[in-house]
Scaffold this motif. Structure first.
Motif, PDB file in Angstrom:
ATOM      1  N   ARG A 249       0.677  -1.310  -0.327  1.00 28.59           N
ATOM      2  CA  ARG A 249       0.127   0.109   0.095  1.00 28.59           C
ATOM      3  C   ARG A 249       0.861   1.471   0.124  1.00 28.59           C
TER       4      ARG A 249
ATOM      5  N   SER B 267       1.740   4.858   1.139  1.00 26.43           N
ATOM      6  CA  SER B 267       1.420   5.947   1.960  1.00 26.43           C
ATOM      7  C   SER B 267       0.129   7.089   1.449  1.00 26.43           C
TER       8      SER B 267
ATOM      9  N   ASP C  46      -2.720   6.515   0.617  1.00 29.58           N
ATOM     10  CA  ASP C  46      -3.668   6.273   0.599  1.00 29.58           C
ATOM     11  C   ASP C  46      -4.099   5.823   2.027  1.00 29.58           C
ATOM     12  N   ARG C  47      -3.141   5.912   3.518  1.00 26.73           N
ATOM     13  CA  ARG C  47      -3.307   5.535   4.417  1.00 26.73           C
ATOM     14  C   ARG C  47      -4.191   6.720   5.289  1.00 26.73           C
TER      15      ARG C  47
ATOM     16  N   THR D 263      -5.807   8.791   8.094  1.00 24.48           N
ATOM     17  CA  THR D 263      -5.941   8.575   9.810  1.00 24.48           C
ATOM     18  C   THR D 263      -6.555   9.830  10.376  1.00 24.48           C
TER      19      THR D 263
ATOM     20  N   ARG E 279     -10.083   6.566   1.280  1.00 26.18           N
ATOM     21  CA  ARG E 279      -8.957   5.330   0.854  1.00 26.18           C
ATOM     22  C   ARG E 279      -9.227   4.976  -0.399  1.00 26.18           C
TER      23      ARG E 279
END
Length: 179
Positions: free
Chosen positions: A2, A4, A6-7, A9, A168
């Protein structure tokens, strides 16, 4: 593996956001952020339209179920919201009414008999040394009555999953580029 970008938080609502102190009392307040690539658009309306046009299929099914249930209580359905301002679609982003725009943020939302909510899509530049760009979607809700509190209790877990999944999915699809 994956990327970063599409992370998603969980973050605090940004201090510079329209929604940070929008209601005197807030029954739900949350914010989710994702890193934007350097070439992504800076226009919060373009990004909001992109995000909300890419909601997961299962979220659409949940919305149909929601509509069937809330119609019984006289609450606005997705179809009714889409019909509002149908001629002037620029006044809505998906189901959401546009309340304010500034170069870095768009304020969306809706008012109904049971609750009012505002949703912010904010583009921000992080401080050095990282100097990354971040997109934050923040939501605040004010319940007007008991029906609003019950409704919020039932939909809040789905809301959180849908926002994260939509961010996402938008990141994985590739953000629109700056014009």
């Amino acid at each position: 593996m994956r990327a970063s970008s599409d992370r998603v938080t969980t973050v605090d609502i940004p201090a510079q956001s329209y929604v940070v102190n929008f209601y005197a009392t807030t029954d739900l307040a949350d914010a989710y952020a994702v890193e934007l690539p350097r070439d992504a658009s800076n226009d919060p309306e373009v990004l909001a339209r992109f995000i909300f046009s890419r909601s997961p299929r299962w979220a659409g099914w949940l919305m149909h179920l929601r509509d069937a249930l809330v119609a019984v209580f006289g609450l606005k359905t997705a179809r009714q919201l889409q019909a509002l301002d149908a001629v002037a679609m620029k006044q809505r982003v998906g189901l959401f009414r546009i309340y304010r725009r500034k170069p870095t943020e768009i304020l969306l939302g809706e008012d109904d008999s049971h609750l009012d909510f505002r949703l912010s899509v904010l583009c921000s530049q992080e401080s050095a040394p990282a100097a990354t760009r971040r997109l934050t979607v923040s939501t605040v809700v004010h319940c007007r009555n008991r029906l609003g509190r019950v409704y919020l209790f039932l939909i809040a877990p789905f809301h959180r999953r849908i926002v994260r999944a939509s961010l996402r999915q938008a990141a994985r699809a590739g953000w629109p580029t700056a014009a």
